[in-house]
Design a protein around this motif. Structure first.
Motif, PDB file in Angstrom:
ATOM      1  N   VAL A  41     -62.364 -49.718  32.296  1.00 38.76           N
ATOM      2  CA  VAL A  41     -62.077 -48.572  33.162  1.00 38.76           C
ATOM      3  C   VAL A  41     -60.659 -48.702  33.729  1.00 38.76           C
ATOM      4  N   GLY A  42     -59.993 -47.555  33.897  1.00 38.98           N
ATOM      5  CA  GLY A  42     -58.575 -47.447  34.190  1.00 38.98           C
ATOM      6  C   GLY A  42     -57.924 -48.448  35.120  1.00 38.98           C
ATOM      7  N   ARG A  43     -58.334 -48.500  36.395  1.00 36.21           N
ATOM      8  CA  ARG A  43     -57.650 -49.373  37.352  1.00 36.21           C
ATOM      9  C   ARG A  43     -57.873 -50.845  37.013  1.00 36.21           C
ATOM     10  N   THR A  44     -59.023 -51.172  36.471  1.00 38.24           N
ATOM     11  CA  THR A  44     -59.262 -52.555  36.048  1.00 38.24           C
ATOM     12  C   THR A  44     -58.351 -52.910  34.875  1.00 38.24           C
ATOM     13  N   TYR A  45     -58.190 -51.992  33.948  1.00 38.32           N
ATOM     14  CA  TYR A  45     -57.266 -52.214  32.830  1.00 38.32           C
ATOM     15  C   TYR A  45     -55.857 -52.453  33.356  1.00 38.32           C
ATOM     16  N   ASP A  46     -55.420 -51.629  34.312  1.00 36.47           N
ATOM     17  CA  ASP A  46     -54.082 -51.788  34.887  1.00 36.47           C
ATOM     18  C   ASP A  46     -53.931 -53.153  35.544  1.00 36.47           C
TER      19      ASP A  46
END
Length: 295
Positions: A41-46
């Motif tokens: 999921v987006g923020r975790t990937y970032d």
């Protein structure tokens, strides 16, 4: 040839620093060995990218941010949307005081994992343990860095089952009685504990005292009593056969236990469905044999 695992991955914001970094640093070798395909999921990937973790690994796939439906997409893929969009399990590192962990999509994510018998990994210890079990299942040599999670004689195991799953808990314990008896102590809630003690006597248990220490039944506070053991660092593993199909009058007590587990993210492992628990037992026994042969 083994098919690569497809796993959803998310972490609450409070875990994007130390827990996420420490977790992936400890598990990076296993992730690469198994070729795990992480749908992140987006923020975790970032956060993974900003920390420089898993550099050059082509198994990282960025999903939308939570606000754009990232977790909702994982829920649908746990259920299954065809061969390329069906997850084998979910890693969701939960911060117990993050309100997003009780959003509908977060609760549905766990519920669908339980319904479909897939792992739902909510703690750092759980991720280390699950990845090691998958490594051993696929024939890789045990990682000595995970030995701390397998020193069962020094650990306490909690065994809990909702009413509809009590027969499955009894069958599970009977099948894996020798392994579960290795734990230094076992605890359980009222009726489940009583039935397991009766089973242990039928199986010839001759240890000092009862096979399992009984607390109150769940609705009368047994889950809260076990949660207290977890918070004190006196219970390291919870096997909780949850029935996701019934309304639960003591839902708050169950959530209390789950929050206690995630509070002790570095040291407590929780398993919530019979198929996942049996896979763990099979791998734990194979790991013990392999470690014994290597000494």
């Amino acid at each position: 040839m083994d098919v690569a695992l497809r796993v959803g991955f998310a972490a609450n914001v409070a875990h994007h620093q130390s827990v996420l970094r420490d977790c992936l640093s400890a598990c990076e070798q296993g992730v690469r060995e198994l070729g795990v395909q992480l749908r992140v999921v987006g923020r975790t990937y970032d956060a993974i990218a900003e920390a420089g973790l898993l550099q050059g690994y082509d198994g990282l796939h960025k999903y939308p941010y939570g606000r754009d439906g990232g977790l909702m997409r994982l829920v649908a893929e746990v259920v299954g949307l065809g061969p390329d969009r069906t997850l084998d399990g979910v890693i969701y590192l939960i911060d117990p005081v993050d309100p997003s962990s009780i959003f509908p999509e977060a609760l549905a994510l766990k519920r669908q994992c339980v319904i479909h018998g897939k792992p739902f990994v909510s703690t750092m210890a759980g991720l280390r343990d699950w990845l090691e079990m998958e490594r051993v299942t696929r024939g890789l040599a045990p990682d000595a860095q995970v030995d701390d999670l397998h020193q069962f004689e020094a650990q306490t195991l909690a065994l809990i089952a909702h009413d509809a799953l009590k027969p499955q808990m009894l069958a599970f314990v009977e099948r894996n009685f020798a392994l579960l008896s290795r734990f230094g102590q076992r605890v359980g809630t009222g009726t489940t504990g009583q039935q397991l003690n009766e089973l242990a006597r039928r199986l010839g248990w001759q240890g000092p005292g009862d096979w399992i220490q009984r607390f109150q039944s769940g609705p009368l506070g047994g889950d809260a009593q076990i949660a207290d053991l977890v918070l004190q660092g006196r219970c390291q593993r919870v096997i909780f056969f949850e029935d996701p199909h019934v309304a639960r009058q003591h839902e708050a007590d169950i959530q209390l236990l789950e929050r206690a587990v995630t509070t002790r993210t570095r040291s407590v492992v929780c398993t919530t469905s019979p198929p996942v628990a049996q896979r763990w037992c099979d791998a734990a026994q194979a790991r013990a044999r392999a470690r014994g042969a290597s000494h």
